[in-house]
Design a protein around this motif. Structure first.
Motif, PDB file in Angstrom:
ATOM      1  N   LEU A 191       0.866  -1.149  -0.009  1.00 54.36           N
ATOM      2  CA  LEU A 191       0.337  -0.003   0.128  1.00 54.36           C
ATOM      3  C   LEU A 191       0.935   1.329  -0.152  1.00 54.36           C
ATOM      4  O   LEU A 191       0.500   2.408  -0.689  1.00 54.36           O
ATOM      5  N   ALA A 192       2.107   1.218   0.778  1.00 61.93           N
ATOM      6  CA  ALA A 192       2.766   2.341   0.876  1.00 61.93           C
ATOM      7  C   ALA A 192       3.298   2.849  -0.519  1.00 61.93           C
ATOM      8  O   ALA A 192       3.440   3.799  -0.946  1.00 61.93           O
ATOM      9  N   ALA A 193       3.553   1.757  -1.577  1.00 65.67           N
ATOM     10  CA  ALA A 193       4.113   1.890  -2.720  1.00 65.67           C
ATOM     11  C   ALA A 193       3.271   2.426  -3.766  1.00 65.67           C
ATOM     12  O   ALA A 193       3.211   3.416  -4.542  1.00 65.67           O
ATOM     13  N   VAL A 194       2.064   2.041  -3.445  1.00 67.75           N
ATOM     14  CA  VAL A 194       0.735   2.355  -4.409  1.00 67.75           C
ATOM     15  C   VAL A 194       0.507   3.829  -4.067  1.00 67.75           C
ATOM     16  O   VAL A 194       0.229   4.825  -4.911  1.00 67.75           O
ATOM     17  N   LEU A 195       0.431   4.075  -2.744  1.00 70.98           N
ATOM     18  CA  LEU A 195       0.284   5.611  -2.562  1.00 70.98           C
ATOM     19  C   LEU A 195       1.315   6.692  -3.191  1.00 70.98           C
ATOM     20  O   LEU A 195       1.242   7.612  -3.690  1.00 70.98           O
ATOM     21  N   LEU A 196       2.536   5.995  -2.990  1.00 72.38           N
ATOM     22  CA  LEU A 196       3.550   7.122  -3.584  1.00 72.38           C
ATOM     23  C   LEU A 196       3.481   7.033  -5.167  1.00 72.38           C
ATOM     24  O   LEU A 196       3.647   8.176  -5.711  1.00 72.38           O
ATOM     25  N   ILE A 197       2.806   5.893  -5.823  1.00 71.05           N
ATOM     26  CA  ILE A 197       2.692   6.135  -7.084  1.00 71.05           C
ATOM     27  C   ILE A 197       1.442   6.888  -7.552  1.00 71.05           C
ATOM     28  O   ILE A 197       1.668   7.672  -8.556  1.00 71.05           O
ATOM     29  N   ALA A 198       0.717   6.816  -6.753  1.00 72.02           N
ATOM     30  CA  ALA A 198      -0.934   7.589  -6.977  1.00 72.02           C
ATOM     31  C   ALA A 198      -0.582   8.985  -6.687  1.00 72.02           C
ATOM     32  O   ALA A 198      -1.279   9.812  -7.277  1.00 72.02           O
ATOM     33  N   LEU A 199       0.532   9.528  -5.845  1.00 72.26           N
ATOM     34  CA  LEU A 199       0.621  10.729  -5.594  1.00 72.26           C
ATOM     35  C   LEU A 199       1.749  11.352  -6.507  1.00 72.26           C
ATOM     36  O   LEU A 199       1.976  12.685  -6.231  1.00 72.26           O
ATOM     37  N   GLY A 200       2.394  10.540  -7.123  1.00 72.44           N
ATOM     38  CA  GLY A 200       3.135  11.056  -8.521  1.00 72.44           C
ATOM     39  C   GLY A 200       4.699  11.342  -7.895  1.00 72.44           C
ATOM     40  O   GLY A 200       5.077  12.267  -8.490  1.00 72.44           O
ATOM     41  N   VAL A 201       4.910  10.867  -6.799  1.00 72.49           N
ATOM     42  CA  VAL A 201       6.366  10.953  -6.322  1.00 72.49           C
ATOM     43  C   VAL A 201       7.178  10.308  -6.982  1.00 72.49           C
ATOM     44  O   VAL A 201       7.073   9.051  -7.523  1.00 72.49           O
ATOM     45  N   GLN A 202       8.116  11.149  -7.625  1.00 71.36           N
ATOM     46  CA  GLN A 202       9.269  10.516  -8.430  1.00 71.36           C
ATOM     47  C   GLN A 202      10.417   9.833  -7.836  1.00 71.36           C
ATOM     48  O   GLN A 202      11.487  10.134  -7.688  1.00 71.36           O
ATOM     49  N   VAL A 203       9.947   8.564  -7.348  1.00 67.16           N
ATOM     50  CA  VAL A 203      10.878   7.594  -6.853  1.00 67.16           C
ATOM     51  C   VAL A 203      10.502   6.219  -7.542  1.00 67.16           C
ATOM     52  O   VAL A 203       9.474   6.149  -8.008  1.00 67.16           O
ATOM     53  N   ARG A 204      11.447   5.268  -7.082  1.00 68.17           N
ATOM     54  CA  ARG A 204      11.053   3.891  -7.576  1.00 68.17           C
ATOM     55  C   ARG A 204      10.193   3.224  -6.464  1.00 68.17           C
ATOM     56  O   ARG A 204      10.703   2.381  -5.866  1.00 68.17           O
ATOM     57  N   ALA A 205       8.874   3.655  -6.513  1.00 63.36           N
ATOM     58  CA  ALA A 205       8.171   3.114  -5.368  1.00 63.36           C
ATOM     59  C   ALA A 205       7.993   1.660  -5.365  1.00 63.36           C
ATOM     60  O   ALA A 205       7.782   1.179  -4.176  1.00 63.36           O
ATOM     61  N   GLU A 206       8.036   0.970  -6.288  1.00 54.80           N
ATOM     62  CA  GLU A 206       7.877  -0.346  -6.332  1.00 54.80           C
ATOM     63  C   GLU A 206       9.055  -1.070  -5.363  1.00 54.80           C
ATOM     64  O   GLU A 206       8.891  -2.249  -5.121  1.00 54.80           O
ATOM     65  N   ALA A 207      10.199  -0.402  -5.371  1.00 59.42           N
ATOM     66  CA  ALA A 207      11.179  -0.957  -4.480  1.00 59.42           C
ATOM     67  C   ALA A 207      10.718  -1.170  -3.004  1.00 59.42           C
ATOM     68  O   ALA A 207      11.277  -1.941  -2.327  1.00 59.42           O
ATOM     69  N   VAL A 208       9.744  -0.267  -2.654  1.00 60.18           N
ATOM     70  CA  VAL A 208       9.266  -0.360  -1.523  1.00 60.18           C
ATOM     71  C   VAL A 208       8.569  -1.838  -1.021  1.00 60.18           C
ATOM     72  O   VAL A 208       8.799  -2.586  -0.073  1.00 60.18           O
TER      73      VAL A 208
END
Length: 449
Positions: A191-208
């Motif tokens: 869920l933390a990774a999905v939230l980062l992606i949904a908010l458009g944060v420019q990081v490799r969220a899937e690594a979370v």
């Protein structure tokens, strides 16, 4: 001609005390992740040492049974102990092995052995509880760095894992089954990774997600499962295999619920964005592999004096894996060979330091756990590619089995070169009891006449 101590029937009270001691030793070893072979051998060493020969131990994942048939035709005795908690504590594991060794040498009276075992079970943990939570979260943070995430991703993985761990502890306190505890922890990590992606944060969220999954994977169970199977303990191996299956199913279920919801809500998830560990021997990857190993070792309560050896083993695993993959060796085979190198190193260190080899090998294989393959498999499945998803999940399972088999291969190479410690320690007692010594079920030939 006087009878030797092992040929004399012990007083009834001493017989019961000896069998109770052996059962408690077996329970502690099994609860810390030792193999069936090691647990049974340790229990027989205790009974032989205190004058109760001709005993047989039957070990499974939920109960330990010990039977004794007196040589003088007395009344047979069978006792059983349920194994209700299987929480790894390698500091206590080392202490129990030392107790068994001293008892087998005849230097530890029965009453003193009992008192010492009580002190071992009541000893304060080598690290405080908050430190263990931090260690598990650091596993996720280090794994996210290993697969190419930056500092912000590592912090997100750390926070998500702490949240998942606390949620699991809350559920455990209310009697919720462990399956759902693990599923919730995996759900919060993804869920933390999905939230980062949904908010458009420019990081490799899937690594979370990869970091959170690695922190949940049952590396200890995988190795013990394969070890029991290779040693010929097929019933226990089957039980452990099902335990591994249910842990993996819980992880997959937690990730799947989050990803399914995210896809239905339109979160832009893509298989192309799934991170994979760069096969490089650069500082970031070496730091990540060392961090994963060190954190796993602390979470398993490895004493501080053995942490450096564990980190060396984890770094060795990553270096061998990268070099083999760079030579176009398939991932599963490269994983098995790297795990074999860890098993060989861990067995050599264990003999030198007089500790169980899993104190080194289990933390060291943390860098090779298939977190990326599991996440990719669930993502492909939820994006409408079930065939590709199943292929990724099978790769994850194959990698898990390769880890266990590789660690065992390294240990068997050491056994073949230097001989079995178990055989050297049990054989003298077996001679005194005038019974033939059979080193291990897996050593029996089953082919031919």
């Amino acid at each position: 001609m006087s009878a030797t101590p092992l040929e004399q029937a012990p007083p009834r009270r001493d017989l019961y005390l000896t069998m109770a001691l052996a059962l408690r030793v077996g329970e502690l070893l099994l609860g810390s992740g030792e193999s069936n072979e090691t647990v049974s051998g340790a229990m027989r060493r205790i009974t032989d040492a205190y004058g109760v020969p001709h005993s047989e131990a039957d070990v499974n994942l939920s109960a330990i049974t010990l039977s004794h048939v007196p040589a003088d035709g007395g009344v047979p005795v069978t006792v059983e102990r349920r194994v209700r908690r299987r929480l790894p504590d390698y500091d206590r594991l080392i202490a129990v092995h030392a107790l068994v060794a001293e008892a087998a040498e005849g230097t530890l009276p029965l009453e003193e052995a009992q008192a010492r075992l009580r002190r071992i079970t009541r000893r304060v943990r080598v690290y405080p509880a908050w430190f263990l939570v931090t260690a598990v979260a650091t596993v996720a943070a280090s794994a996210s760095i290993l697969v190419g995430g930056g500092l912000r991703v590592a912090l997100a993985a750390f926070a998500a894992t702490v949240l998942g761990d606390r949620a699991s502890a809350w559920l455990a306190g209310r009697g919720v089954a462990e399956f759902f505890q693990i599923a919730v922890a995996a759900m919060l990590g993804s869920l933390a990774a999905v939230l980062l992606i949904a908010l458009g944060v420019q990081v490799r969220a899937e690594a979370v997600v990869v970091g959170a999954v690695v922190a949940l994977l049952p590396g200890r169970l995988m190795v013990a499962c394969v070890q029991d199977g290779i040693a010929g303990e097929y019933v226990t191996a089957t039980g452990r295999l099902f335990e591994v299956f249910f842990v993996l199913a819980a992880v997959v279920s937690g990730i799947g619920v989050t990803l399914y919801t995210a896809v239905r809500l339109g979160v832009p998830l893509s298989v192309e964005n799934v991170p994979a560990a760069p096969l490089l021997l650069e500082p970031a990857q070496l730091l990540g592999s060392a961090g994963v190993t060190l954190s796993f070792a602390v979470a398993l309560l490895v004493p501080p004096r053995h942490l450096v050896a564990a980190v060396i083993g984890g770094t060795l695993a990553w270096v061998v894996f990268v070099l083999l993959c760079g030579g176009d060796v398939p991932v599963v085979l490269a994983t098995a060979v790297a795990a074999a190198a860890v098993g060989l190193f861990g067995s050599a260190y264990a003999r030198a330091a007089k500790v169980p080899s899993l104190v080194i090998t289990i933390p060291a294989i943390g860098t090779l756990l298939p977190g990326t393959a599991l996440y990719r498999g669930m993502l492909e499945t939820n994006l409408g590619h079930p065939d590709a998803g199943m292929s990724s999940l099978l790769q994850a399972l194959s990698t898990a089995l390769a880890l266990g088999a590789g660690v065992m291969l390294g240990a068997e190479i050491m056994r073949a070169v230097t001989g079995s410690d178990l055989a050297r320690r049990v054989r003298p007692a077996a001679r005194r009891a005038r019974r033939p010594f059979i080193p291990r079920p897996a050593a029996r030939r089953t082919r031919g006449s």
